[in-house]
Design a protein around this motif. Structure first.
Motif, mmCIF file in Angstrom:
data_model
loop_
_atom_site.group_PDB
_atom_site.id
_atom_site.type_symbol
_atom_site.label_atom_id
_atom_site.label_comp_id
_atom_site.label_asym_id
_atom_site.label_seq_id
_atom_site.Cartn_x
_atom_site.Cartn_y
_atom_site.Cartn_z
ATOM 1 N N UNK A 190 22.289 2.255 -3.137
ATOM 2 C CA UNK A 190 21.299 3.091 -3.832
ATOM 3 C C UNK A 190 20.151 2.287 -4.439
ATOM 4 N N UNK A 191 20.298 0.963 -4.523
ATOM 5 C CA UNK A 191 19.198 0.132 -5.027
ATOM 6 C C UNK A 191 17.941 0.282 -4.181
ATOM 7 N N UNK A 192 18.118 0.693 -2.935
ATOM 8 C CA UNK A 192 16.986 0.892 -2.035
ATOM 9 C C UNK A 192 16.039 1.975 -2.547
ATOM 10 N N UNK A 193 16.543 2.867 -3.397
ATOM 11 C CA UNK A 193 15.717 3.953 -3.933
ATOM 12 C C UNK A 193 14.648 3.465 -4.909
ATOM 13 N N UNK A 194 14.796 2.263 -5.421
ATOM 14 C CA UNK A 194 13.821 1.717 -6.367
ATOM 15 C C UNK A 194 12.638 1.181 -5.554
ATOM 16 N N UNK A 195 11.603 2.005 -5.427
ATOM 17 C CA UNK A 195 10.533 1.762 -4.470
ATOM 18 C C UNK A 195 9.814 0.436 -4.690
ATOM 19 N N UNK A 196 9.296 0.251 -5.904
ATOM 20 C CA UNK A 196 8.473 -0.927 -6.161
ATOM 21 C C UNK A 196 9.318 -2.197 -6.178
ATOM 22 N N UNK A 197 10.541 -2.096 -6.658
ATOM 23 C CA UNK A 197 11.457 -3.241 -6.618
ATOM 24 C C UNK A 197 11.652 -3.694 -5.184
ATOM 25 N N UNK A 198 11.910 -2.742 -4.287
ATOM 26 C CA UNK A 198 12.139 -3.090 -2.890
ATOM 27 C C UNK A 198 10.899 -3.722 -2.271
ATOM 28 N N UNK A 199 9.753 -3.088 -2.468
ATOM 29 C CA UNK A 199 8.511 -3.606 -1.889
ATOM 30 C C UNK A 199 8.214 -5.018 -2.368
ATOM 31 N N UNK A 200 8.265 -5.228 -3.669
ATOM 32 C CA UNK A 200 7.833 -6.516 -4.210
ATOM 33 C C UNK A 200 8.806 -7.645 -3.871
ATOM 34 N N UNK A 201 10.099 -7.356 -3.822
ATOM 35 C CA UNK A 201 11.046 -8.400 -3.440
ATOM 36 C C UNK A 201 10.898 -8.766 -1.963
ATOM 37 N N UNK A 202 10.698 -7.764 -1.103
ATOM 38 C CA UNK A 202 10.463 -8.048 0.313
ATOM 39 C C UNK A 202 9.165 -8.838 0.479
ATOM 40 N N UNK A 203 8.132 -8.400 -0.214
ATOM 41 C CA UNK A 203 6.829 -9.066 -0.154
ATOM 42 C C UNK A 203 6.922 -10.512 -0.648
ATOM 43 N N UNK A 204 7.622 -10.709 -1.764
ATOM 44 C CA UNK A 204 7.776 -12.050 -2.318
ATOM 45 C C UNK A 204 8.577 -12.967 -1.412
ATOM 46 N N UNK A 205 9.638 -12.432 -0.816
ATOM 47 C CA UNK A 205 10.469 -13.225 0.091
ATOM 48 C C UNK A 205 9.670 -13.634 1.330
ATOM 49 N N UNK A 206 8.911 -12.705 1.863
ATOM 50 C CA UNK A 206 8.056 -12.989 3.024
ATOM 51 C C UNK A 206 7.037 -14.088 2.697
#
Length: 345
Positions: A81-97
């Motif tokens: 369900x952590x996937x539901x946190x929109x901005x958290x998901x975007x920014x962590x993926x963006x930062x990792x990339x």
């Protein structure tokens, strides 16, 4: 002829979700944020990983969290369900990339250790295909055996095994890494607001202290601020109704390098205390609170109330304050980790 048809079908099947994952990655890594587009993208992402993993939340127990002397590890349902946190998901993926790309400017191949993957390896899955498997290898670490089985289904179905160096099913706060597991980037999002309950501090203290000197840590910094809040309405995300007093804890590489030895030798650990003062002229604020800010990588930051990770922890009522008040805080690492706050009497 029948064999030929089946073979073509089996080859083509992973291509459809992979095409969708490429579109998802494009949205998640771009600089600007269109929230309507982001919401649609996350919904699409969810539908793909739930289908691939065959995870049915209605059949998963609500209480399969795991508890250790360093804190709580989320069960399969709550990790999903952590996937539901929109901005958290975007920014962590963006930062990792962004971190991977930065490392690839220094070397030909990069290894990422992802601790606390959940059932989907949410923060790295959509960007794997943006690199070749010669450029990028991942070590996927998850303490929950059941959760890891769902993850393996996703990776296998998408035929991404060439990217995976290994799976580790173990407690990341205690695990001893060998030379081949030492990585260029460490990613872990195993936290709640104010670094309560979960293992983020213990995991990073253990893992990062065993990595190479030039290893990137994601998130780079998790700051806890002592603050005053006049009101709090979660729907008013842009309204600034707070004032930061001081930083009272910051989980970053410098802290880890300073305290990891004594920390890792103890089941419970108190970091050095910090005293902040509320002056009597701040009585127009209603509450004392702890705010969380997560610097994921470089300029990619989760700020106040932009995510479930940065919702304020509201504590004492200070509305009747008539004199200056000292407050002592210290981060307490234990089976129930939290920032301890004591008001001067």
């Amino acid at each position: 002829m029948l064999f030929f048809i089946i073979t073509i079908f089996e080859i083509t099947l992973p291509l459809l979700p992979m095409k969708d994952l490429k579109m998802i990655a494009e949205v998640l890594i771009k600089e600007e944020t269109d929230f309507f587009e982001l919401k649609e993208t996350i919904e699409n992402y969810k539908s793909i990983v739930y289908k691939l993993s065959e995870l049915d939340l209605t059949t998963i127990k609500d209480d399969n969290d795991l508890f250790f002397d360093t804190g709580k590890a989320l069960g399969t349902k709550w990790a999903a369900l952590c996937l539901n946190d929109l901005l958290r998901t975007k920014k962590f993926v963006q930062g990792t990339y962004k971190a991977i790309r930065k490392k690839l400017k220094e070397k030909q191949a990069v290894k990422v250790l992802y601790a606390g993957t959940g059932p989907f390896a949410t923060l790295i899955l959509p960007i794997l295909h943006l690199f070749s498997s010669d450029q990028l290898k991942v070590v996927l670490m998850e303490v929950n055996q059941e959760t890891c089985q769902y993850l393996k289904k996703v990776i296998n179905t998408l035929e991404l095994n060439d990217y995976v160096q290994e799976y580790i099913v173990a407690d990341a706060s205690k695990f001893k890494f060998n030379e081949n597991q030492r990585s260029d980037i460490v990613v872990s999002e195993t936290m709640q607001r104010a670094l309560e309950k979960e293992q983020q501090v213990a995991i990073m203290m253990n893992i990062f202290s065993q990595m190479k000197d030039d290893t990137f840590m994601i998130p780079q910094s998790i700051k806890l601020y002592a603050a005053l809040i006049s009101s709090f309405d979660p729907t008013l995300k842009s309204e600034k109704t707070y004032e930061i007093l001081d930083t009272v804890f910051d989980l970053n590489p410098e802290l880890i390098n300073t305290y990891h030895k004594e920390f890792n030798e103890s089941n419970e650990y108190n970091f050095p205390p910090k005293v902040v003062t509320i002056t009597h002229d701040k009585a127009d604020f209603k509450n004392f609170a702890i705010l969380t800010e997560v610097q994921i990588f470089d300029d990619i930051v989760l700020k106040y109330n932009k995510s479930s990770l940065t919702v304020p922890l509201i504590l004492n009522d200070i509305s009747g304050l008539t004199e200056n008040k000292n407050i002592t805080t210290y981060y307490h690492a234990s089976s129930t980790p939290s920032l301890k706050v004591t008001f001067e009497k």
